[in-house]
Design a protein around this motif. Structure first.
Motif, short mmCIF file in Angstrom:
data_model
loop_
_atom_site.label_atom_id
_atom_site.label_comp_id
_atom_site.label_asym_id
_atom_site.label_seq_id
_atom_site.Cartn_x
_atom_site.Cartn_y
_atom_site.Cartn_z
N SER A 113 1.06 -1.63 0.29
CA SER A 113 -0.34 0.16 -0.20
C SER A 113 1.09 1.32 0.48
CB SER A 113 -0.66 -0.05 1.49
OG SER A 113 -2.39 -1.16 1.59
N ARG A 114 1.79 1.07 0.16
CA ARG A 114 3.14 2.63 0.17
C ARG A 114 4.39 1.70 -0.37
NH1 ARG A 114 0.83 0.81 4.30
NH2 ARG A 114 -0.74 2.78 4.16
N GLU A 115 5.30 2.51 0.29
CA GLU A 115 6.67 2.48 -0.71
C GLU A 115 8.02 2.02 0.23
OE1 GLU A 115 7.83 1.95 -4.29
OE2 GLU A 115 5.30 2.51 -4.13
N GLY A 116 7.54 2.26 1.78
CA GLY A 116 8.27 2.34 3.16
C GLY A 116 7.13 2.80 3.81
N LEU A 117 8.02 2.38 5.62
CA LEU A 117 6.86 2.88 6.45
C LEU A 117 7.57 4.41 7.04
CD1 LEU A 117 5.92 -0.30 6.13
CD2 LEU A 117 6.68 0.06 8.74
N LEU A 118 7.16 5.20 7.38
CA LEU A 118 7.83 6.71 7.83
C LEU A 118 7.71 5.80 9.48
CD1 LEU A 118 8.54 8.80 8.41
CD2 LEU A 118 6.20 9.41 8.98
N CYS A 119 9.58 6.19 10.35
CA CYS A 119 10.15 5.60 11.31
C CYS A 119 9.75 6.64 12.41
CB CYS A 119 10.23 4.10 11.38
SG CYS A 119 11.88 4.41 10.00
N TYR A 120 9.80 7.14 12.99
CA TYR A 120 10.62 7.62 14.33
C TYR A 120 12.18 6.73 15.08
CZ TYR A 120 7.76 6.13 18.46
OH TYR A 120 7.41 5.12 19.13
N GLY A 121 12.46 7.24 15.74
CA GLY A 121 13.38 6.40 16.67
C GLY A 121 13.74 7.61 17.27
N HIS A 122 14.51 7.59 18.03
CA HIS A 122 14.90 7.86 20.27
C HIS A 122 16.01 8.77 20.15
CE1 HIS A 122 12.47 4.63 22.03
NE2 HIS A 122 11.62 4.25 21.17
N ALA A 123 15.48 10.18 20.20
CA ALA A 123 16.46 11.11 20.64
C ALA A 123 16.17 10.93 22.51
CB ALA A 123 16.26 12.29 19.73
N SER A 124 17.27 11.35 23.07
CA SER A 124 16.84 11.89 24.36
C SER A 124 18.60 12.61 24.59
CB SER A 124 17.43 10.70 24.86
OG SER A 124 18.06 10.80 25.41
N GLY A 125 18.21 13.70 25.92
CA GLY A 125 19.36 14.07 26.34
C GLY A 125 18.69 14.21 28.14
N ALA A 126 19.82 14.11 28.54
CA ALA A 126 19.71 14.66 29.91
C ALA A 126 19.54 16.41 30.38
CB ALA A 126 20.86 14.82 31.46
N GLU A 127 20.00 16.55 29.40
CA GLU A 127 20.24 18.53 28.93
C GLU A 127 19.72 18.70 28.04
OE1 GLU A 127 20.15 19.93 31.87
OE2 GLU A 127 20.51 19.20 33.05
N LEU A 128 19.57 20.24 27.59
CA LEU A 128 18.90 20.14 26.60
C LEU A 128 20.16 19.72 25.53
CD1 LEU A 128 16.97 23.69 27.06
CD2 LEU A 128 16.28 21.04 25.88
#
Ligand SMILES: O=C(O)[C@@H](O)[C@@H](O)[C@H](O)[C@H](O)CO
Length: 415
Positions: A113-128
């Protein structure tokens, strides 16, 4: 084509996985993921002691009938262990059917039904600053949508924030981040602490800073990890509205589904729920009352491709979309199954994709690819994952548990 044997494979290439391999009398094999993080041996026993003996001699083509046999036949229905065990059988049988057909699995689910799956990754950090670096790093890797988790002032460690102890330095001196991996080796869980008021004050300031730095376009997600009461969740949803989140996840434990009404009454921030749900019955009221926007269950914990497809079809009636759970504790077999399903269903939303480690890839050799922020299925017949027995045997099970959480006064809280 009859089921001749089924093996439960427990291996730990840095983290524990439970895999089922079914072999037919014609020599075709299929794989299924049954990993339940921190409770791996219970599902391994459920499979080896109670399911494998039932499978021998069954027609490997009768996927739906086998699903019903294991679901109704247990008498004790539902629950994470039962549904992960059923999921492993179901996924392995789909893998076999697709191999016999000579087609990648998604072709049997209705085709692309589509070309690929949009995905999300995990960004993180204790401070900005650390968080911003992590977001940039994910963008450089191709991610088009990013989950943002951050430290909370006064708390030493917080769910979802990667520890630099997990970063690996390669021989050429390049240090790569490794995403947050909550299960820690040891006989007992570590204890973390939690302060809801500090979190509620802090989180909008983080999203304001991220929007100021990265602009309005980037889809941003956030996981509250079951920690809020309905009224607290409503407050957080409302406070994040200016930052246009793709979703806010697991705001409450949602065991009492009616409480989601309170959250919904107060905020238009989209809600994602369900990574700990196992069946369509856990979602039924949430769908019918349109209290959520995304379904979080993975194939591994929701009764396999058969179980999750049923959930997605019912969700589609209410314009609710998929947002499949994809942390590193869902094995490449579970992820491959999600990719085949996601490429075929009409109501795909987004796929979570925390990359597995090299050691995990050596064990499973997955054929799916991640290019320009999209996950694409393997085009080989079946799921497109091969389990390497030699690598598996080299990594014995090692006890590891998810942390537990206490409020600052010492009371137990949801982790
Ligand atoms: O959204 C997510 O991916 C999380 O909630 C998971 O990291 C979860 O904590 C783990 O899968 C638990 O095993």
């Amino acid at each position: 084509m009859k089921i001749e044997s089924a093996e439960v494979l427990v291996s730990s290439p840095g983290r524990n996985f439970v895999t089922l391999r079914i072999t037919t009398d014609t020599g075709v094999t299929g794989l299924g993921d049954a990993t339940v993080n921190g409770r791996e041996l219970s599902v391994a026993s459920y499979l080896a002691d109670h399911i494998v003996p039932l499978l021998i001699g069954l027609d490997a083509h009768r996927i739906e009938d086998t699903w019903q046999y294991l679901y109704r036949g247990a008498y004790w229905r539902r629950g994470p262990i039962t549904m992960a065990a059923i999921a492993a059988v179901d996924t392995a049988l789909w893998d076999i059917k697709a191999k016999v057909a000579g087609l990648p699995l998604y072709q049997l689910l209705g085709g692309r039904s589509r070309e690929g799956l949009l995905c999300y990754g995990h960004a993180s950090g204790a401070e900005l600053p650390e968080l911003f670096d992590s977001i940039r790093h994910h963008q450089e890797e191709g991610y088009r949508a990013i989950r943002v988790q951050t430290g909370v002032p006064g708390l030493p460690s917080v769910y979802g924030v990667a520890s630099s102890a997990n970063a690996a330095t390669t021989a050429d001196g390049v240090t790569s981040r490794y995403d947050h991996e909550p299960a820690r080796p040891g006989a007992k869980p570590v204890e973390e602490s939690w302060d809801t008021r500090a979190y509620i004050r802090h989180i909008p300031t983080v999203f304001e800073a991220v929007r100021n730095e990265f602009g309005p376009e980037l889809p941003l997600l956030h996981d509250a990890h079951h920690r809020l009461t309905p009224i607290e969740a409503a407050k957080v949803g409302k406070s994040l509205e200016p930052y246009d989140l793709f979703w806010l996840e697991d705001v409450t434990p949602a065991e009492n589904q009616a409480v989601l009404r309170r959250v919904r009454e107060h905020t238009t921030t989209p809600l994602a729920i369900g990574e700990v749900f196992n069946t369509i019955f856990d979602y039924k009221d949430l769908f019918e009352e349109q209290l959520i926007d995304y379904v979080r269950s993975p194939v591994t914990h929701a009764g396999g491709i058969t179980g999750l497809r049923r959930i997605f079809d019912y969700a589609a009636v209410y314009q609710i979309r998929s947002g499949v759970h994809g942390p590193t504790d869902v094995s490449p077999v579970g992820l491959a199954a999600a990719i085949h399903l996601g490429i075929a269903i009409p109501n795909f939303g987004i796929q979570e994709y925390m990359k597995h480690s090299e050691a995990t890839h050596e064990l499973f050799r997955p054929g799916y690819t991640f290019e320009d922020g999209l996950l694409k299925p393997s085009e080989t017949p079946g799921l497109g994952v091969d389990y390497d027995d030699e690598v598996g045997a080299a990594h014995a099970y090692a006890p590891a548990y998810l942390p537990v959480n206490r409020l600052l006064d010492g009371s137990m809280h949801n982790w």
